[in-house]
Design a protein around this motif. Structure first.
Motif, PDB file in Angstrom:
ATOM      1  N   ASP A 115      35.156  48.686  49.148  1.00 43.31           N
ATOM      2  CA  ASP A 115      35.169  47.951  47.971  1.00 43.31           C
ATOM      3  C   ASP A 115      36.606  48.558  47.176  1.00 43.31           C
ATOM      4  N   PRO A 118      29.996  34.576  39.952  1.00 46.15           N
ATOM      5  CA  PRO A 118      28.701  34.928  40.033  1.00 46.15           C
ATOM      6  C   PRO A 118      27.544  34.026  39.476  1.00 46.15           C
ATOM      7  N   GLU A 175      39.451  40.079  47.159  1.00 47.42           N
ATOM      8  CA  GLU A 175      38.807  39.757  46.017  1.00 47.42           C
ATOM      9  C   GLU A 175      39.272  39.549  44.641  1.00 47.42           C
ATOM     10  N   SER A 200      26.370  53.091  44.764  1.00 42.84           N
ATOM     11  CA  SER A 200      27.227  53.691  44.171  1.00 42.84           C
ATOM     12  C   SER A 200      27.523  55.273  44.851  1.00 42.84           C
ATOM     13  N   LEU A 232      25.388  41.103  42.453  1.00 44.28           N
ATOM     14  CA  LEU A 232      25.817  41.757  41.346  1.00 44.28           C
ATOM     15  C   LEU A 232      24.715  41.758  40.248  1.00 44.28           C
ATOM     16  N   ILE A 261      40.246  36.345  43.398  1.00 42.43           N
ATOM     17  CA  ILE A 261      41.222  35.201  43.528  1.00 42.43           C
ATOM     18  C   ILE A 261      40.969  34.139  42.403  1.00 42.43           C
ATOM     19  N   ALA A 282      30.860  37.249  33.735  1.00 40.12           N
ATOM     20  CA  ALA A 282      31.864  37.685  34.591  1.00 40.12           C
ATOM     21  C   ALA A 282      33.141  38.142  33.977  1.00 40.12           C
ATOM     22  N   GLN A 330      27.798  36.163  43.919  1.00 42.57           N
ATOM     23  CA  GLN A 330      29.122  35.535  43.964  1.00 42.57           C
ATOM     24  C   GLN A 330      29.411  35.290  45.412  1.00 42.57           C
ATOM     25  N   ILE A 371      17.707  46.995  43.317  1.00 45.97           N
ATOM     26  CA  ILE A 371      18.562  45.945  43.544  1.00 45.97           C
ATOM     27  C   ILE A 371      18.774  45.477  45.175  1.00 45.97           C
ATOM     28  N   THR A 421      33.139  41.348  31.948  1.00 41.36           N
ATOM     29  CA  THR A 421      32.917  42.496  32.700  1.00 41.36           C
ATOM     30  C   THR A 421      34.114  42.683  33.673  1.00 41.36           C
TER      31      THR A 421
HETATM   32  P1  C2E Z   1      32.491  44.869  42.557  1.00 40.29           P
HETATM   33  O1  C2E Z   1      31.859  45.316  43.531  1.00 40.29           O
HETATM   34  O2  C2E Z   1      34.321  44.779  42.942  1.00 40.29           O
HETATM   35  O3  C2E Z   1      32.402  43.260  42.103  1.00 40.29           O
HETATM   36  C1  C2E Z   1      33.550  42.446  41.805  1.00 40.29           C
HETATM   37  C2  C2E Z   1      33.489  42.289  40.352  1.00 40.29           C
HETATM   38  O4  C2E Z   1      34.630  41.565  39.903  1.00 40.29           O
HETATM   39  C3  C2E Z   1      32.233  41.482  39.757  1.00 40.29           C
HETATM   40  O5  C2E Z   1      32.123  42.054  38.283  1.00 40.29           O
HETATM   41  C4  C2E Z   1      32.796  40.059  39.662  1.00 40.29           C
HETATM   42  O6  C2E Z   1      32.176  39.219  38.472  1.00 40.29           O
HETATM   43  C5  C2E Z   1      34.226  40.322  39.523  1.00 40.29           C
HETATM   44  N1  C2E Z   1      34.940  39.387  39.858  1.00 40.29           N
HETATM   45  C6  C2E Z   1      34.817  38.503  40.807  1.00 40.29           C
HETATM   46  N2  C2E Z   1      35.813  37.524  40.751  1.00 40.29           N
HETATM   47  C7  C2E Z   1      36.746  37.775  39.905  1.00 40.29           C
HETATM   48  C8  C2E Z   1      37.883  37.179  39.430  1.00 40.29           C
HETATM   49  O7  C2E Z   1      38.689  36.196  40.087  1.00 40.29           O
HETATM   50  N3  C2E Z   1      38.569  37.815  38.369  1.00 40.29           N
HETATM   51  C9  C2E Z   1      38.215  38.743  37.920  1.00 40.29           C
HETATM   52  N4  C2E Z   1      38.893  39.330  37.091  1.00 40.29           N
HETATM   53  N5  C2E Z   1      36.982  39.465  38.195  1.00 40.29           N
HETATM   54  C10 C2E Z   1      36.510  38.834  39.314  1.00 40.29           C
HETATM   55  P2  C2E Z   1      30.710  42.646  37.766  1.00 40.29           P
HETATM   56  O8  C2E Z   1      29.679  41.810  38.214  1.00 40.29           O
HETATM   57  O9  C2E Z   1      31.075  42.910  36.331  1.00 40.29           O
HETATM   58  O10 C2E Z   1      30.529  43.859  38.579  1.00 40.29           O
HETATM   59  C11 C2E Z   1      31.552  44.995  37.988  1.00 40.29           C
HETATM   60  C12 C2E Z   1      31.506  46.178  39.233  1.00 40.29           C
HETATM   61  O11 C2E Z   1      30.027  46.854  38.851  1.00 40.29           O
HETATM   62  C13 C2E Z   1      31.231  45.595  40.543  1.00 40.29           C
HETATM   63  O12 C2E Z   1      32.703  45.732  41.129  1.00 40.29           O
HETATM   64  C14 C2E Z   1      30.608  46.940  41.159  1.00 40.29           C
HETATM   65  O13 C2E Z   1      31.373  48.253  41.365  1.00 40.29           O
HETATM   66  C15 C2E Z   1      29.592  47.434  40.055  1.00 40.29           C
HETATM   67  N6  C2E Z   1      28.494  46.778  40.425  1.00 40.29           N
HETATM   68  C16 C2E Z   1      27.814  45.458  40.222  1.00 40.29           C
HETATM   69  N7  C2E Z   1      26.476  45.086  40.764  1.00 40.29           N
HETATM   70  C17 C2E Z   1      26.067  46.557  41.070  1.00 40.29           C
HETATM   71  C18 C2E Z   1      24.940  47.098  41.746  1.00 40.29           C
HETATM   72  O14 C2E Z   1      24.078  46.425  42.299  1.00 40.29           O
HETATM   73  N8  C2E Z   1      24.984  48.408  41.903  1.00 40.29           N
HETATM   74  C19 C2E Z   1      26.163  49.252  41.841  1.00 40.29           C
HETATM   75  N9  C2E Z   1      26.181  50.579  42.112  1.00 40.29           N
HETATM   76  N10 C2E Z   1      27.377  48.597  41.202  1.00 40.29           N
HETATM   77  C20 C2E Z   1      27.396  47.298  40.990  1.00 40.29           C
END
Ligand code: C2E
Ligand code: MG
Ligand code: MG
Length: 590
Positions: A469, A553, A526, A409, A351, A528, A584, A335, A384, A587
């Motif tokens: 974060d 993303p 984040e 994590s 992500l 927006i 996206a 993203q 990752i 989730t």
């Molecule tokens: P995060 O790190 O806060 O990532 C941002 C999440 O918000 C992402 O969801 C993204 O798709 C979503 N997002 C971005 N812009 C917007 C928006 O305008 N509105 C809304 N409602 N959502 C938005 P995603 O990809 O489902 O990831 C969710 C969470 O999962 C991430 O939150 C992060 O905490 C975790 N995650 C994702 N990838 C990894 C990874 O590789 N390792 C670990 N440990 N955690 C991960």
């Protein structure tokens, strides 16, 4: 304008009279009270509110400094004292200023203008001090209470949970933990909009407060997640009775613009000490039961260590988690993160997604929590990290240098070799450490062991960026900013997605921005969801932004195309991007 209330404290009648005359010649409206001794001054201060005191340095057998100390300990608010000194007392007066005297004037050269300046300056000082105290108080509230529902936030909840655990060590107290997730919240948000979603959350906060007993704590942990801490509840029956009451309260529909919306809740229950002896275990077990409740016909589930086989539930996912690594089924979407000043692409956040041959496409929320409970989170995180850095290398070789953010994590912070492995992964690809940003949540920082702090310092010294974060949803505390080598703060989308001028969210963003000003960190907004917010966010102090309205993303291949022709990409990118968008969206509820 009301008169300025002044108190003159001087044991010399003639000097007092002289000062009174001088004050009456000033072009400011003053009301003067006189005291000839400390005791008299104290009595006046207790009886009425003064704006400022003019105090002689020598007061019989005491000094003006003694009075300042007295005022400090008794008044409990900023109160300016201007010291008036006789000849030869200037040196002590300077010392008195160290004790908190606002200013000092010499009796030998008292000029009306000088007195006027001192008084007016002291009033401005009080105003500033008061505003500062109010800001501190507001930040303190922000860090403990959820502004939308008025309930305690994650921060305060975890604190109470720790307290409950400590108290149990002393007196054998028992309690029940409820983890709650709303059932149809995402649907309300998607179909009726975020304002409707906010209304539901606020109403549920109110209902939880209504049914709460004195010894209970109900909190909003973030998004549509709530939790309850029921002190003294020692039986499954007792906890179930409360869960049923909560279930009924949150099943009752909410009226929104003429519609009646029924949302409902799923509740997971864990009892202390039966279902866990520490916070992490209790929370994980209550969470696990909550997911089971979501899939059952009842709206609550008490934790049992055995999970029923054959169901498609997170536990089934967790038992096949190894396949994600063995079969290389994990992949990354990226993203964009852009400068809010220039709109320029500055970096991406990696992500993770899991294309499982067994379950289909899974979002991080479907498997990261399970991975975190298992020992697989470390190999998964390093896989990752490798994928993300490999992509950085490919882009760099194509002449595109972007900062790459990778989420870590909490559990990974436990790995003593973290810093070494990250630095190796960078250097083996000839990547500059400055191009990597590690994102860690506040709560992860808070629960991390001391050696994690050393690892983060080592990484920061090597040049790797450290980002907090989801800031604002966890342990929002200045302490962590001070203790950890933070280079970036990402303000959680909770405050960003429905941002409006002059709203509560705007004032929260402004406070976070003011708070981060003293530290050398970048501020990222984040989530927006509307481009119209961008100028306001920039004005509020956010340097960078990320969110669906800027870009969903997307796969690596699409990113470069997106960069070179943002507008043209959305319609032509076809199913891939749209499914990324859908994923996206699905989730993002978190
Ligand atoms: P995060 O790190 O806060 O990532 C941002 C999440 O918000 C992402 O969801 C993204 O798709 C979503 N997002 C971005 N812009 C917007 C928006 O305008 N509105 C809304 N409602 N959502 C938005 P995603 O990809 O489902 O990831 C969710 C969470 O999962 C991430 O939150 C992060 O905490 C975790 N995650 C994702 N990838 C990894 C990874 O590789 N390792 C670990 N440990 N955690 C991960
Ligand atoms: Mg992140
Ligand atoms: Mg985040």
């Amino acid at each position: 304008m009301r008169a300025i209330n002044l108190l003159i404290v001087d044991d010399d009648d003639v000097d007092r009279e002289r000062l009174r005359r001088l004050l009456q010649r000033l072009e400011i409206n003053v009301s003067i009270t006189e005291a000839g001794s400390i005791a008299e001054a104290r009595a006046h201060l207790q009886r009425s509110e003064f704006d400022c005191a003019l105090v002689d340095y020598r007061l019989g057998d005491a000094t003006g400094t003694d009075l300042v100390r007295l005022i400090k300990s008794e008044l409990g608010r900023p109160f300016p004292v201007i010291m008036v000194t006789g000849i030869g007392d200037e040196r002590v007066a300077v010392e008195a200023m160290r004790e908190g005297v606002y200013d000092y004037l010499s009796k030998a050269q008292l000029r009306p203008q000088q007195i006027k300046n001192a008084i007016e300056g002291s009033l401005r000082w009080v105003q500033l001090e008061t505003e500062l105290a109010e800001t501190q108080e507001r930040l303190m509230r922000l860090s403990m209470f959820d502004s939308l529902t008025g309930l305690p936030n994650r921060n305060l909840f975890f604190d109470r949970l720790e307290q409950a655990l400590r108290a149990s060590g002393r007196g054998g107290a028992t309690f029940a933990l409820l983890m709650m997730d709303l059932n149809l919240f995402k649907e309300v948000n998607d179909t009726l909009g975020h304002e409707a979603g906010d209304k539901v959350l606020a109403e549920f906060g109110h209902r939880l407060q209504q049914l709460s007993r004195k010894s209970d704590t109900y909190a909003r942990l973030g998004g549509d997640e709530f939790a309850g801490l029921l002190m003294g509840t020692d039986s499954v029956a007792g906890a179930v009775a409360v869960a049923e009451k909560v279930g009924r309260a949150l099943r009752a529909p909410v009226a929104i613009e003429g519609d009646l919306v029924a949302v409902g809740v799923s509740i997971g229950i864990a009892l202390f000490p039966a279902h866990g002896a520490d916070a992490r275990t209790l929370l994980a077990n209550a969470d696990q039961s909550m997911y089971e409740a979501k899939r059952s016909s009842k709206n609550y589930k008490v934790f049992t260590s055995r999970t029923s086989p054959g169901e498609t539930n997170p536990f089934l996912v967790s038992s096949h988690l190894g396949e994600a690594l063995d079969r290389k089924e994990l992949f990354l979407h990226y993203q964009p993160k852009v400068s809010l000043q220039t709109g320029e692409l500055v970096g991406v956040e990696a992500l993770v997604r899991w294309q499982s041959h067994r379950f289909g496409l899974l979002a991080p929320s479907d498997f990261i929590p399970a991975a975190e409970r298992s020992s697989l989170i470390n190999p998964m995180t390093y896989a990752i990290l490798d994928m993300a850095l490999e992509q950085s290398r490919l882009w760099r070789d194509d002449g595109v240098e972007l900062s790459m953010a990778v989420n870590l994590s909490a559990r990974v912070l436990d790995d003593e070799r973290l810093a070494e492995r990250v630095v190796d992964a960078l250097s083996s690809r000839g990547l500059k450490p400055e191009t990597l940003m590690l994102e860690i949540t506040e709560t992860a920082l808070m629960t991390s062991p001391t050696h994690a702090r050393d690892a983060l310092h080592a990484l920061r010294e090597a040049g790797v960026g450290i980002s907090i974060d989801d800031f604002g949803t966890g342990y929002t505390s200045l302490k962590y900013l001070r203790d950890f080598p933070i280079s970036e703060i990402k303000i959680d989308r909770l405050f960003i997605s429905s941002l409006k001028c002059e709203s509560r969210d705007a004032s929260i963003v402004r406070s976070i921005s003011a708070l981060s000003d003293g530290f050398d960190v970048d501020l990222v907004a984040e989530g927006i969801e509307s481009l119209e917010c961008c100028p306001l966010l920039y004005e509020l102090g956010c340097d960078f932004g990320q969110g669906f309205s800027i870009a969903y993303p997307m796969p690596a291949d699409d990113l470069i195309a997106w960069r070179s022709g943002r507008a043209s990409l959305m319609p032509s990118s076809g199913a891939k991007l749209r499914s990324a968008a859908r994923l996206a969206l699905q989730t993002s509820k978190g």
